[in-house]
Motif scaffolding. Structure first.
Motif, PDB file in Angstrom:
ATOM      1  N   LEU A  67     -35.818  35.128  25.552  1.00  0.00           N
ATOM      2  CA  LEU A  67     -37.199  35.598  25.437  1.00  0.00           C
ATOM      3  C   LEU A  67     -37.435  36.313  24.105  1.00  0.00           C
ATOM      4  O   LEU A  67     -38.446  36.080  23.426  1.00  0.00           O
ATOM      5  CB  LEU A  67     -37.529  36.535  26.600  1.00  0.00           C
ATOM      6  CG  LEU A  67     -37.574  35.907  27.998  1.00  0.00           C
ATOM      7  CD1 LEU A  67     -37.744  36.991  29.062  1.00  0.00           C
ATOM      8  CD2 LEU A  67     -38.692  34.880  28.100  1.00  0.00           C
ATOM      9  N   GLY A  68     -36.496  37.180  23.731  1.00  0.00           N
ATOM     10  CA  GLY A  68     -36.668  37.936  22.495  1.00  0.00           C
ATOM     11  C   GLY A  68     -36.648  37.059  21.259  1.00  0.00           C
ATOM     12  O   GLY A  68     -37.522  37.161  20.388  1.00  0.00           O
ATOM     13  N   ALA A  69     -35.651  36.176  21.173  1.00  0.00           N
ATOM     14  CA  ALA A  69     -35.555  35.285  20.013  1.00  0.00           C
ATOM     15  C   ALA A  69     -36.721  34.306  19.990  1.00  0.00           C
ATOM     16  O   ALA A  69     -37.304  34.034  18.929  1.00  0.00           O
ATOM     17  CB  ALA A  69     -34.228  34.529  20.050  1.00  0.00           C
ATOM     18  N   GLY A  70     -37.072  33.780  21.170  1.00  0.00           N
ATOM     19  CA  GLY A  70     -38.199  32.855  21.234  1.00  0.00           C
ATOM     20  C   GLY A  70     -39.505  33.514  20.823  1.00  0.00           C
ATOM     21  O   GLY A  70     -40.327  32.919  20.118  1.00  0.00           O
ATOM     22  N   GLY A  71     -39.682  34.759  21.236  1.00  0.00           N
ATOM     23  CA  GLY A  71     -40.886  35.484  20.855  1.00  0.00           C
ATOM     24  C   GLY A  71     -40.949  35.751  19.368  1.00  0.00           C
ATOM     25  O   GLY A  71     -42.001  35.610  18.732  1.00  0.00           O
ATOM     26  N   LEU A 131     -31.995  47.150  20.805  1.00  0.00           N
ATOM     27  CA  LEU A 131     -31.427  46.334  19.729  1.00  0.00           C
ATOM     28  C   LEU A 131     -32.158  44.998  19.614  1.00  0.00           C
ATOM     29  O   LEU A 131     -32.447  44.521  18.509  1.00  0.00           O
ATOM     30  CB  LEU A 131     -29.938  46.097  19.980  1.00  0.00           C
ATOM     31  CG  LEU A 131     -28.997  47.259  19.662  1.00  0.00           C
ATOM     32  CD1 LEU A 131     -27.588  46.949  20.163  1.00  0.00           C
ATOM     33  CD2 LEU A 131     -28.976  47.547  18.164  1.00  0.00           C
ATOM     34  N   THR A 132     -32.459  44.397  20.755  1.00  0.00           N
ATOM     35  CA  THR A 132     -33.179  43.120  20.744  1.00  0.00           C
ATOM     36  C   THR A 132     -34.565  43.280  20.133  1.00  0.00           C
ATOM     37  O   THR A 132     -34.999  42.462  19.316  1.00  0.00           O
ATOM     38  CB  THR A 132     -33.289  42.561  22.175  1.00  0.00           C
ATOM     39  OG1 THR A 132     -31.971  42.376  22.706  1.00  0.00           O
ATOM     40  CG2 THR A 132     -34.022  41.229  22.188  1.00  0.00           C
ATOM     41  N   LEU A 133     -35.255  44.336  20.507  1.00  0.00           N
ATOM     42  CA  LEU A 133     -36.576  44.590  19.938  1.00  0.00           C
ATOM     43  C   LEU A 133     -36.482  44.872  18.443  1.00  0.00           C
ATOM     44  O   LEU A 133     -37.323  44.411  17.659  1.00  0.00           O
ATOM     45  CB  LEU A 133     -37.236  45.769  20.658  1.00  0.00           C
ATOM     46  CG  LEU A 133     -38.642  46.145  20.175  1.00  0.00           C
ATOM     47  CD1 LEU A 133     -39.606  44.973  20.330  1.00  0.00           C
ATOM     48  CD2 LEU A 133     -39.157  47.369  20.934  1.00  0.00           C
ATOM     49  N   SER A 134     -35.455  45.604  18.032  1.00  0.00           N
ATOM     50  CA  SER A 134     -35.297  45.899  16.602  1.00  0.00           C
ATOM     51  C   SER A 134     -35.050  44.624  15.805  1.00  0.00           C
ATOM     52  O   SER A 134     -35.512  44.496  14.665  1.00  0.00           O
ATOM     53  CB  SER A 134     -34.145  46.890  16.387  1.00  0.00           C
ATOM     54  OG  SER A 134     -32.884  46.283  16.621  1.00  0.00           O
ATOM     55  N   ALA A 135     -34.330  43.668  16.402  1.00  0.00           N
ATOM     56  CA  ALA A 135     -34.094  42.392  15.723  1.00  0.00           C
ATOM     57  C   ALA A 135     -35.408  41.657  15.497  1.00  0.00           C
ATOM     58  O   ALA A 135     -35.656  41.108  14.415  1.00  0.00           O
ATOM     59  CB  ALA A 135     -33.137  41.529  16.546  1.00  0.00           C
ATOM     60  N   THR A 136     -36.261  41.646  16.519  1.00  0.00           N
ATOM     61  CA  THR A 136     -37.567  40.998  16.384  1.00  0.00           C
ATOM     62  C   THR A 136     -38.408  41.676  15.310  1.00  0.00           C
ATOM     63  O   THR A 136     -38.988  41.016  14.440  1.00  0.00           O
ATOM     64  CB  THR A 136     -38.324  41.021  17.721  1.00  0.00           C
ATOM     65  OG1 THR A 136     -37.654  40.176  18.653  1.00  0.00           O
ATOM     66  CG2 THR A 136     -39.757  40.527  17.548  1.00  0.00           C
TER      67      THR A 136
END
Length: 305
Positions: A67-71, A131-136
């Motif tokens: 979801l995170g990478a796709g977003g 961390l996932t949000l920071s990557a986005t």
């Protein structure tokens, strides 16, 4: 711009009806990139667990990471719609071809990231979600929104976003950022420049038309292949240095040696006798290299020698 479509309009004559719509939204997420990123996250989990990680955490990291990478990728379509419409490689993307409205892509991308944050916070832990949000945020704001169009070092710095997933996998198991997680981050960070510069060599005319200052466009092919070789040597050295740590065993070390030797061979051939064909060979192998390196970490976590 797609032929026969005016700027600011949405192409509604999409083959396949609802299936075509679904396919376009899936395309926004860039599934091949997601697969590679999720593999690196899973590798981090297996290393942290020194075996098979908790299955619920494993499933939720895969879901949240997807979801995170796709977003992030969907938001990238929104931000890059102008240059995507110029480059032959990207002109048929859903937003660039006006099959999906730009704001629809943006809302879709934000919604996926909200979902990712919820999934990872509720079923994994807040650090993994953060961390996932920071990557986005780093990918869409720092890399896509700023670096990509302003410096030939765009992918060097921007590569940090793609290096975060293995850290997410690690903290999903341990709940903390430890030295091995930083090693994993560094490996992907140094893998990114030779991978993307090889691609840039293949499509440098596209980047030049779009005004994107990728390294070959700014400094030429010779200096680019020199940089590719230097980063390739640093990458392989880092993977071997990691092999000397307590975090991995002989399965990883032997595989890192073999995979790294092939990587360096491709990079050396490109440096010695440049051609677009050799750049393509390195680009394709670099994808396989990263996937196999982190897949080996799964095996190493289970069968530690």
């Amino acid at each position: 711009m797609a032929k026969g479509v005016e700027a600011g309009t949405v192409e509604t004559d999409r083959p396949g009806g609802i299936i075509g719509v679904v396919n376009d939204y899936v395309t926004l997420t860039k599934p091949p990139i997601i697969v590679l990123l999720v593999i690196t996250a899973i590798g981090g989990m297996f290393l942290a667990a020194e075996g098979i990680p908790p299955l619920q955490a494993l499933g939720m990291v895969c879901l949240g990471g997807t979801l995170g990478a796709g977003g992030a990728n969907a938001i990238n379509h929104f931000l890059d719609q102008d240059i995507d419409a110029i480059m032959s490689r990207t002109i048929k993307r859903p937003v660039a071809a006006h099959r999906i409205a730009p704001m629809s892509a943006l809302v879709f991308g934000i919604a996926l990231n909200v979902g990712a944050f919820f999934v990872l916070t509720y079923w994994v832990n807040l650090l993994a979600a953060s961390l996932t949000l920071s990557a986005t945020l780093f990918y869409v704001l720092v890399y896509t929104g700023w670096l990509k169009r302003n410096t030939p070092q765009n992918i060097v710095i921007g590569g940090a976003a793609g290096a975060i997933p293995p850290m997410v996998g690690w903290v999903a198991v341990t709940g903390s950022l430890d030295l091995p997680a930083l090693y994993l981050f560094t490996i992907v960070f140094f893998w990114t420049p030779p991978h993307f510069w090889a691609l840039a060599l293949m499509i440098q005319n596209d980047y030049q038309r779009a005004g994107v200052p990728m390294l070959p466009v700014v400094v030429g092919e010779e200096r680019t292949v020199q940089n590719i070789f230097m980063y390739s040597m640093a990458l392989v050295a880092l993977t071997l240095l990691f092999g000397a740590s307590d975090a991995v065993g002989l399965v990883y070390l032997a595989s890192a040696v073999a995979l790294g030797a092939v990587f360096l061979a491709f990079a050396w051939k490109l440096k010695r006798d440049y051609s677009v064909r050799r750049a393509k060979h390195l680009y394709l192998y670099s994808l396989l290299y990263l996937a196999l390196l982190f897949a080996v970490m799964l095996a190493d976590g289970v069968y530690r020698f």
